[in-house]
Design an enzyme around this catalytic site. Structure first.
Site, PDB file in Angstrom:
ATOM      1  N   HIS A  36       0.833  -1.205   0.000  1.00  9.47           N
ATOM      2  CA  HIS A  36       0.000   0.000   0.000  1.00  9.47           C
ATOM      3  C   HIS A  36       0.868   1.256   0.000  1.00  9.47           C
ATOM      4  CE1 HIS A  36      -3.393   2.627   1.261  1.00  9.47           C
ATOM      5  NE2 HIS A  36      -2.429   3.252   1.937  1.00  9.47           N
ATOM      6  N   GLU A  37       1.882   1.275   0.859  1.00  6.36           N
ATOM      7  CA  GLU A  37       2.745   2.453   0.950  1.00  6.36           C
ATOM      8  C   GLU A  37       3.573   2.657  -0.317  1.00  6.36           C
ATOM      9  OE1 GLU A  37       2.830   4.894   3.552  1.00  6.36           O
ATOM     10  OE2 GLU A  37       0.937   3.821   3.569  1.00  6.36           O
ATOM     11  N   GLU A  91      -6.036   6.821  -1.832  1.00  3.53           N
ATOM     12  CA  GLU A  91      -6.048   5.662  -0.937  1.00  3.53           C
ATOM     13  C   GLU A  91      -6.557   4.417  -1.666  1.00  3.53           C
ATOM     14  OE1 GLU A  91      -4.765   5.326   1.872  1.00  3.53           O
ATOM     15  OE2 GLU A  91      -4.419   7.361   2.562  1.00  3.53           O
TER      16      GLU A  91
END
Length: 250
Positions: A127-128, A186
């Protein structure tokens, strides 16, 4: 396209107006131009400086520390992701957090490792890294530089990355650590993590269970990097629905 232009106008003009009030229109214009033309290489350089500041601020696990040994084992196959060389470290603090920056630095906090399985940690890292690949981290760095550095750090006539002062670095580092991303950013980072897990033969449900664990933390226990909208439970449900539609879960 008009909406994007309006956002860019606000992004660069509002800080310029603030600088104009204190330093004059010419100086504000220089700062706006410098931020607008900041290169990816400069952003990576500033990111590297900010991470060095954070590495000095937080206790870093040594090579023989069990947490670092575990992380090395988890990421052994992933020293380069999407063409980006990654350097990993563990911060020995109970905070439940992790982040990645534009220079390829990934930092995982002990508190996160304590509640996550190996594949869930990879889901968080994915995700990061998604934010880095999607240039969200670059945009966060530009905002951080606006806040902390101003014209002197940004307006480099030589085109090279200038050194920030300790106080400026601290401001950039603190901003990056708590930087929030938009709903779309996101979601796109979640999708990157999903594909990262799927492509490398991991269970995509690790992304869902990582969200569910974070949701159970509640309140201030949920870190900035995964607490923004949509909420963790909704994000977990989205992952599970996608996995079922692709035949990867029941």
């Amino acid at each position: 396209m008009n909406r994007i232009a309006s956002i860019l106008f606000l992004f660069f003009w509002i800080p310029a107006v603030a600088m104009a009030q204190s330093g004059g229109l010419v100086e504000a214009g220089k700062a706006a131009f410098a931020a607008a033309t900041l290169t990816n290489e400069q952003v990576a350089g500033y990111s590297r400086q900010a991470v060095q500041q954070m590495d000095a601020k937080y206790p870093v696990a040594g090579p023989n520390d069990p947490y670092m040994q575990r992380l090395n084992r988890i990421v052994n196959r992933h020293r380069t992701i999407s063409g980006i060389p990654i350097n990993y470290k563990v911060y020995k603090t109970r905070d439940i957090n992790a982040f990645a920056t534009a220079d390829g630095s990934v930092r995982v906090f002990q508190g996160l490792m304590d509640i996550m399985t190996d594949q869930e940690i990879l889901a968080v890292i994915g995700h990061e890294i998604g934010h880095v690949v999607n240039k969200d981290s670059r945009d966060a760095m530009k905002s951080a530089l606006w806040r902390a550095a101003g014209i002197n750090a940004l307006a480099s006539t030589s085109g090279t990355v200038g050194k920030l002062s300790r106080s400026q670095l601290s401001g950039v580092a603190d901003y990056l650590l708590g930087a929030k991303h938009s709903r779309d950013q996101e979601t796109e980072a979640d999708d990157y993590s999903y594909q990262f897990l799927k492509r490398n033969g991991y269970s995509v449900l690790a992304l869902a269970t990582s969200f569910e664990k974070l949701a159970k933390q509640g309140g201030s226990g949920v870190p900035q990097f995964l607490s923004t909208h949509p909420d963790s439970r909704a994000r977990a449900a989205r992952v599970r629905n996608r996995a079922r539609s692709e035949g990867l879960a029941r």
